[in-house]
Design a protein around this motif. Structure first.
Motif, PDB file in Angstrom:
ATOM      1  N   ARG A  97      -6.848   1.251   6.873  1.00 48.40           N
ATOM      2  CA  ARG A  97      -5.723   0.332   6.990  1.00 48.40           C
ATOM      3  C   ARG A  97      -4.428   0.929   6.455  1.00 48.40           C
ATOM      4  O   ARG A  97      -3.439   0.234   6.264  1.00 48.40           O
ATOM      5  CB  ARG A  97      -6.051  -0.996   6.294  1.00 48.40           C
ATOM      6  CG  ARG A  97      -7.032  -1.823   7.135  1.00 48.40           C
ATOM      7  CD  ARG A  97      -7.815  -2.793   6.308  1.00 48.40           C
ATOM      8  NE  ARG A  97      -8.732  -3.562   7.160  1.00 48.40           N
ATOM      9  CZ  ARG A  97      -9.879  -3.096   7.623  1.00 48.40           C
ATOM     10  NH1 ARG A  97     -10.272  -1.865   7.325  1.00 48.40           N
ATOM     11  NH2 ARG A  97     -10.664  -3.846   8.384  1.00 48.40           N
ATOM     12  N   VAL A  99      -3.416   1.969   3.572  1.00 44.50           N
ATOM     13  CA  VAL A  99      -2.872   1.407   2.339  1.00 44.50           C
ATOM     14  C   VAL A  99      -2.195   2.527   1.542  1.00 44.50           C
ATOM     15  O   VAL A  99      -2.816   3.551   1.232  1.00 44.50           O
ATOM     16  CB  VAL A  99      -3.979   0.746   1.495  1.00 44.50           C
ATOM     17  CG1 VAL A  99      -3.402   0.203   0.192  1.00 44.50           C
ATOM     18  CG2 VAL A  99      -4.647  -0.375   2.286  1.00 44.50           C
ATOM     19  N   GLN A 164       0.896  -7.282   2.771  1.00 46.14           N
ATOM     20  CA  GLN A 164       0.105  -6.060   2.763  1.00 46.14           C
ATOM     21  C   GLN A 164       0.238  -5.348   1.416  1.00 46.14           C
ATOM     22  O   GLN A 164       1.073  -5.684   0.595  1.00 46.14           O
ATOM     23  CB  GLN A 164       0.558  -5.126   3.893  1.00 46.14           C
ATOM     24  CG  GLN A 164       0.374  -5.690   5.281  1.00 46.14           C
ATOM     25  CD  GLN A 164      -1.086  -5.843   5.665  1.00 46.14           C
ATOM     26  OE1 GLN A 164      -1.978  -5.228   5.081  1.00 46.14           O
ATOM     27  NE2 GLN A 164      -1.357  -6.664   6.677  1.00 46.14           N
ATOM     28  N   LEU A 189      -4.102  -8.268   3.769  1.00 46.02           N
ATOM     29  CA  LEU A 189      -5.060  -7.249   3.347  1.00 46.02           C
ATOM     30  C   LEU A 189      -6.251  -7.888   2.659  1.00 46.02           C
ATOM     31  O   LEU A 189      -7.407  -7.505   2.881  1.00 46.02           O
ATOM     32  CB  LEU A 189      -4.382  -6.238   2.422  1.00 46.02           C
ATOM     33  CG  LEU A 189      -5.260  -5.064   1.972  1.00 46.02           C
ATOM     34  CD1 LEU A 189      -5.653  -4.199   3.163  1.00 46.02           C
ATOM     35  CD2 LEU A 189      -4.549  -4.226   0.911  1.00 46.02           C
TER      36      LEU A 189
END
Length: 209
Positions: A97, A99, A164, A189
């Motif tokens: 994702r 991050v 997020q 998230l």
């Protein structure tokens, strides 16, 4: 219309482990016991990663090369002394994702597990947060050995929901060696984490009062 939380506190189940080791001693003086009633020791001496007076951690980068993780099946877990430990699956989830600004510090004795370190910081608004308490000021390390009250937190400059990212609070909460910053995940998230079935995952809403 239901209001979204600002974000979620991200944590894991206790993994029945101590990063600072198993060697301890009882607090020797009344003053020591005011902070905490026992201390971590390494090789018979005060643990070098802790304050000699109050016992809180003063070396945020300390990793025991011989650390033993008691519960290896958890994808996210917390040691009793405030370290967040994650699995290869959790790391892969974050990478998939994209991050940003999180670090996975590999554990030398547990190469498929990592210490999770968030580098993006959320500053706690100490004036607007409700129920925040600072106790047991230590004149040696110049910190409070007790910081409590996460139920009414507000963050500076955060007025709308975070969607997020993973962050950490600038303050460390709990008492003495248990202290650690809060790990915070954005709403979207956090929802993806919950749907992914990560074992040990705990998500607590942060709602402004």
């Amino acid at each position: 219309m239901k209001t979204q939380p600002i974000a979620y506190i991200l944590s894991g189940l206790h993994n029945d482990s101590y990063m600072l080791g198993e060697e301890t001693r009882e607090a020797a003086t009344v003053e020591e016991r005011e902070f905490f009633d026992w201390r971590f020791v390494k090789n018979g001496k005060q643990h070098p990663a802790t304050c000699p007076k109050c016992g809180r951690k003063i070396d945020p980068a300390y990793i025991d090369p011989c650390f033993k993780l008691s519960k290896r099946r958890l994808d996210i877990g917390s040691t009793y002394d405030g370290y967040t430990i994650v699995s290869e699956k959790f790391k892969a989830f974050c990478e998939s994702r994209n991050v940003k600004d999180v670090e996975f510090v590999v554990l030398p004795s547990q190469p498929e597990h990592y210490r999770l370190v968030a580098h993006n910081i959320l500053k706690v608004d100490t004036e607007k947060s409700q129920g925040l308490r600072f106790l047991y000021h230590c004149d040696l390390c110049q910190k409070y050995a007790g910081v409590f009250g996460t139920g009414g937190l507000r963050f500076k400059g955060v007025d709308s929901p975070i969607t997020q990212g993973i962050f950490r609070s600038d303050l460390e909460f709990a008492q003495a060696h248990e202290q650690s910053p809060l790990i915070v995940a954005g709403n979207e998230l956090a929802a993806s984490m919950k749907a992914s079935g990560l074992r040990g995952l705990s998500l607590t809403k942060i709602e402004y009062r």
